[in-house]
Design an enzyme around this catalytic site. Structure first.
Site, PDB file in Angstrom:
ATOM      1  N   GLY A 227      -6.393  -5.460 -18.444  1.00 31.80           N
ATOM      2  CA  GLY A 227      -7.661  -6.147 -18.696  1.00 31.80           C
ATOM      3  C   GLY A 227      -7.668  -7.630 -18.402  1.00 31.80           C
ATOM      4  O   GLY A 227      -8.690  -8.282 -18.611  1.00 31.80           O
ATOM      5  N   PRO A 269      -1.178  -4.507 -16.559  1.00 34.88           N
ATOM      6  CA  PRO A 269      -2.200  -5.114 -15.702  1.00 34.88           C
ATOM      7  C   PRO A 269      -2.423  -4.324 -14.422  1.00 34.88           C
ATOM      8  O   PRO A 269      -1.480  -3.803 -13.822  1.00 34.88           O
ATOM      9  CB  PRO A 269      -1.589  -6.476 -15.379  1.00 34.88           C
ATOM     10  CG  PRO A 269      -0.112  -6.258 -15.483  1.00 34.88           C
ATOM     11  CD  PRO A 269       0.095  -5.216 -16.543  1.00 34.88           C
ATOM     12  N   GLY A 270      -3.670  -4.189 -14.034  1.00 41.67           N
ATOM     13  CA  GLY A 270      -4.015  -3.608 -12.736  1.00 41.67           C
ATOM     14  C   GLY A 270      -4.602  -4.706 -11.869  1.00 41.67           C
ATOM     15  O   GLY A 270      -3.948  -5.255 -10.981  1.00 41.67           O
ATOM     16  N   ARG A 307     -16.959   0.094  -6.341  1.00 42.28           N
ATOM     17  CA  ARG A 307     -17.148  -0.779  -7.512  1.00 42.28           C
ATOM     18  C   ARG A 307     -18.524  -1.448  -7.582  1.00 42.28           C
ATOM     19  O   ARG A 307     -19.108  -1.524  -8.661  1.00 42.28           O
ATOM     20  CB  ARG A 307     -16.039  -1.827  -7.594  1.00 42.28           C
ATOM     21  CG  ARG A 307     -14.642  -1.208  -7.747  1.00 42.28           C
ATOM     22  CD  ARG A 307     -13.590  -2.243  -8.062  1.00 42.28           C
ATOM     23  NE  ARG A 307     -13.751  -2.777  -9.389  1.00 42.28           N
ATOM     24  CZ  ARG A 307     -14.240  -3.962  -9.683  1.00 42.28           C
ATOM     25  NH1 ARG A 307     -14.599  -4.796  -8.726  1.00 42.28           N
ATOM     26  NH2 ARG A 307     -14.367  -4.351 -10.922  1.00 42.28           N
ATOM     27  N   TYR A 311     -19.950  -0.184 -10.979  1.00 36.85           N
ATOM     28  CA  TYR A 311     -19.806  -1.158 -12.071  1.00 36.85           C
ATOM     29  C   TYR A 311     -20.662  -2.406 -11.881  1.00 36.85           C
ATOM     30  O   TYR A 311     -20.457  -3.397 -12.581  1.00 36.85           O
ATOM     31  CB  TYR A 311     -18.332  -1.604 -12.165  1.00 36.85           C
ATOM     32  CG  TYR A 311     -17.373  -0.494 -12.487  1.00 36.85           C
ATOM     33  CD1 TYR A 311     -17.561   0.309 -13.605  1.00 36.85           C
ATOM     34  CD2 TYR A 311     -16.245  -0.261 -11.698  1.00 36.85           C
ATOM     35  CE1 TYR A 311     -16.670   1.315 -13.921  1.00 36.85           C
ATOM     36  CE2 TYR A 311     -15.345   0.755 -11.997  1.00 36.85           C
ATOM     37  CZ  TYR A 311     -15.570   1.534 -13.113  1.00 36.85           C
ATOM     38  OH  TYR A 311     -14.683   2.533 -13.427  1.00 36.85           O
ATOM     39  N   CYS A 337     -25.015   7.747   3.425  1.00 39.99           N
ATOM     40  CA  CYS A 337     -26.392   8.168   3.209  1.00 39.99           C
ATOM     41  C   CYS A 337     -26.711   8.132   1.713  1.00 39.99           C
ATOM     42  O   CYS A 337     -26.884   9.165   1.058  1.00 39.99           O
ATOM     43  CB  CYS A 337     -26.598   9.557   3.808  1.00 39.99           C
ATOM     44  SG  CYS A 337     -28.322   9.909   4.033  1.00 39.99           S
ATOM     45  N   GLU A 338     -26.664   6.937   1.177  1.00 36.89           N
ATOM     46  CA  GLU A 338     -26.956   6.615  -0.222  1.00 36.89           C
ATOM     47  C   GLU A 338     -27.357   5.145  -0.198  1.00 36.89           C
ATOM     48  O   GLU A 338     -27.103   4.455   0.786  1.00 36.89           O
ATOM     49  CB  GLU A 338     -25.694   6.702  -1.107  1.00 36.89           C
ATOM     50  CG  GLU A 338     -25.067   8.053  -1.250  1.00 36.89           C
ATOM     51  CD  GLU A 338     -25.781   8.957  -2.236  1.00 36.89           C
ATOM     52  OE1 GLU A 338     -26.573   8.452  -3.048  1.00 36.89           O
ATOM     53  OE2 GLU A 338     -25.559  10.179  -2.156  1.00 36.89           O
ATOM     54  N   TYR A 365      -8.745  -0.834  -7.464  1.00 37.19           N
ATOM     55  CA  TYR A 365      -9.779   0.200  -7.568  1.00 37.19           C
ATOM     56  C   TYR A 365     -10.642   0.247  -6.308  1.00 37.19           C
ATOM     57  O   TYR A 365     -11.840   0.519  -6.367  1.00 37.19           O
ATOM     58  CB  TYR A 365     -10.641  -0.017  -8.829  1.00 37.19           C
ATOM     59  CG  TYR A 365      -9.780  -0.208 -10.064  1.00 37.19           C
ATOM     60  CD1 TYR A 365      -9.137   0.873 -10.644  1.00 37.19           C
ATOM     61  CD2 TYR A 365      -9.578  -1.481 -10.604  1.00 37.19           C
ATOM     62  CE1 TYR A 365      -8.313   0.697 -11.745  1.00 37.19           C
ATOM     63  CE2 TYR A 365      -8.754  -1.663 -11.707  1.00 37.19           C
ATOM     64  CZ  TYR A 365      -8.127  -0.574 -12.265  1.00 37.19           C
ATOM     65  OH  TYR A 365      -7.294  -0.746 -13.355  1.00 37.19           O
TER      66      TYR A 365
END
Ligand code: PLP
Length: 410
Positions: A227, A269-270, A307, A311, A337-338, A365
Site C-alpha cells: 500500500g 509492497p507492489g 487500471r 480504478y 471495442c469498449e 498491475y
C-alpha cells in the site's frame, strides 16, 4: 525516463531503438529503478528487522522476480501458481508468504506441502486448517482492522464492508478455534489497501498488531501488507516511508523491552517497487478530430492496462516522438471495442499518426492484469538493466489465442 538531445530514453536506451527491436505495444521496465525503490524500503525500515516481500501480483514476470530475489527481497503470493513461479525464480519456500483469500483447503494444503508461510483470512478456513494440521504447521492471521484507508474505495481492503481479513471483532471466535485445535499462530497481518499516503494509517495498524501480539505468544512477525504510495502525477503525495520507519522502530523496541520478544517486520509492497519503473509504449493508429473532442486512438487499450477503467487510475501520458510539437488537448483511447479511455483532456505535444506515446507508472498491475480481450495479443515485455534491453516475454501469437480451445464436432 530522460529527455536527451537525440530523443527520449528509458534507462539509457532510446525509445526509437526499443520500438525498432521489439515493436509496440510494449511494456518496458527499468531494473535499476526497481532496485532503487527496494533499497529505499530496506533503508527506511532497517531499524525494524524488516523482510520485504514483493507482492508478485503487481508484476509477475519471472525475470522481475529473479531481479528482486537477487537484491534481497522475499515475495508475497496470492495463488498456488504465483507460489510455483516464485519457487521457479529461486525463492526459498520460507521466503514466500501465501496470502490466501476465499480459497479452499486443498490450495492451502498445497502451500503447506511446498513449505510456504500460510496466511489465513477467514474463520472457516482457520477451522479446516486447525482440524487438519493442529499445531503441526503454523499459520499467520490476516485481520480486518475496520480502517477505511486511502482515497479510493475500490482499492481499500481493511474496512468493514471489505471481503478481506478476519474482522478484529471476531477475536473470541479466533481464540476458540485456536484452543480447540491447538493452532500455532506465528504471524499477524493487515493490508488496508493500496496508495496509502497517511502515516497515521500505518500507526493505527501497528497499535492493533502490537496489542494482539502480546496475547499471541507464538507470533514471530507482524506483517503490515503493502500500500505504499508513489506519485502518479506531479504534486501527488507519496508515502513517507522514512517517517513510518522511525515510528515503527520505536514501537518494535518498546514491544521487545515490555515482553522480551523481538519480532520481525514484514511488508508486501507492489506498486512502490515496480509502478514507476514501468512504461507502456504504444503507437498512435489514428487521430480523430471530432467537433467536440480530438481522440488519439492507440494500439493498446483496456486489454493491456485496465487500471484507468477499473480504478479510475490516472496515468501520465507523453508523446515521446514529437519533442518540439505545439501542445494540444487530446483524449487518448484504446483500440478495444469498449469505452477504454486511457486519459481524457490531456495536453500532449502535437500528436501525429505513427507517433509513440509513453504511458507512465505502468509497471504495477499492468501486464499482470492484461488479457486477450477482443482476441488481441498481449504485448511483449522488456527489462532494461545495466544498459541492456532484454526481452523477458514474447508478444502473443495467434497460437496463444487458440491454445486450449477444443473444436466441437457437429
Ligand atoms: N499485500 C496484499 C495482501 C495485497 O492484496 C496487495 C495488493 O492488492 C499488496 C500486498 C500490494 O499492494 P500495493 O501494490 O499497493 O503495494
Amino acid at each position: 525516463m530522460q529527455f536527451a538531445q537525440d530523443g527520449y530514453k528509458v534507462s539509457g536506451i532510446n525509445i526509437s531503438e526499443l520500438k525498432a527491436h521489439f515493436g509496440t505495444p510494449l511494456y518496458v521496465y527499468d531494473g535499476e529503478k526497481i532496485i532503487e525503490q527496494l533499497k529505499k524500503l530496506q533503508t527506511a525500515f532497517a531499524g525494524c528487522d524488516v523482510k520485504v516481500k514483493f507482492a508478485a501480483k503487481a508484476l509477475t514476470n519471472i525475470s522481475i522476480l529473479k531481479l528482486l530475489k537477487k537484491n534481497g527481497s522475499g515475495v508475497d503470493v496470492v495463488s498456488i501458481n504465483e507460489a510455483r513461479l516464485a519457487l521457479k525464480a529461486g525463492f526459498e519456500a520460507n521466503e514466500i508468504m501465501f496470502t490466501s483469500n476465499c480459497i479452499d483447503l486443498e490450495e492451502v494444503s498445497e502451500g503447506v506441502s511446498l513449505g510456504l508461510n500460510i496466511n489465513l483470512d477467514n474463520l472457516s478456513i482457520l477451522e479446516h486448517f486447525g482440524k487438519k494440521y493442529g499445531n503441526s504447521y503454523p499459520c499467520c492471521l490476516r485481520l480486518n482492522p475496520s480502517i477505511l484507508a486511502g482515497g479510493n474505495y475500490k482499492i481499500s481492503t481493511g474496512h468493514k464492508l471489505s471481503k478481506f481479513g478476519i474482522p478484529i471483532e471476531q477475536l473470541d471466535q479466533i481464540n476458540a478455534l485456536i484452543d480447540r485445535y491447538y493452532i500455532k499462530v506465528n504471524g499477524l497481518h493487515i493490508h488496508t489497501g493500496s496508495e496509502i499516503s497517511d502515516t497515521e494509517v500505518f500507526l493505527k495498524m501497528a497499535s492493533i498488531l502490537f496489542e494482539w501480539a502480546k496475547d499471541f505468544s507464538n507470533v514471530k512477525f507482524l506483517d503490515f501488507g503493502g500500500g505504499f504510495k508513489v506519485a502518479y502525477k506531479a504534486g501527488d503525495k507519496e508515502t513517507n516511508v522514512d517517517e513510518i520507519g522511525t515510528h515503527l522502530e520505536k514501537l518494535f523496541e518498546q514491544f521487545e523491552s515490555a515482553t522480551g520478544r523481538k519480532l520481525q517486520m514484514w511488508i508486501e509492497p507492489g506498486k512502490f517497487l515496480v509502478s514507476d519503473a514501468g512504461y507502456l509504449l504504444t503507437k498512435v493508429n489514428t487521430v480523430k478530430r471530432n467537433p467536440t473532442v480530438t481522440f488519439v486512438g492507440v494500439n493498446t487499450g483496456l486489454n493491456h492496462l485496465i487500471r484507468p477503467m477499473m480504478y479510475d487510475a490516472y496515468h501520465e501520458i507523453e508523446n515521446v516522438t514529437n519533442l518540439t510539437g505545439v501542445q494540444e488537448t487530446y483524449t487518448v483511447v484504446g483500440n478495444i471495442c469498449e469505452t477504454d479511455t486511457l486519459g481524457s483532456d490531456r495536453k500532449l505535444n502535437e500528436v501525429r499518426e505513427g507517433d509513440i506515446l509513453a504511458i507512465k507508472n505502468a509497471g504495477a498491475y499492468g501486464y499482470s492484469m492484461a488479457s486477450n480481450y477482443n482476441s488481441r495479443f498481449r504485448p511483449a515485455e522488456v527489462l532494461i538493466y545495466k544498459g541492456k534491453a532484454q526481452l523477458i516475454r514474447e508478444r502473443d501469437t495467434f497460437e496463444d489465442i487458440l491454445r486450449g480451445q477444443v473444436e466441437a464436432e457437429f
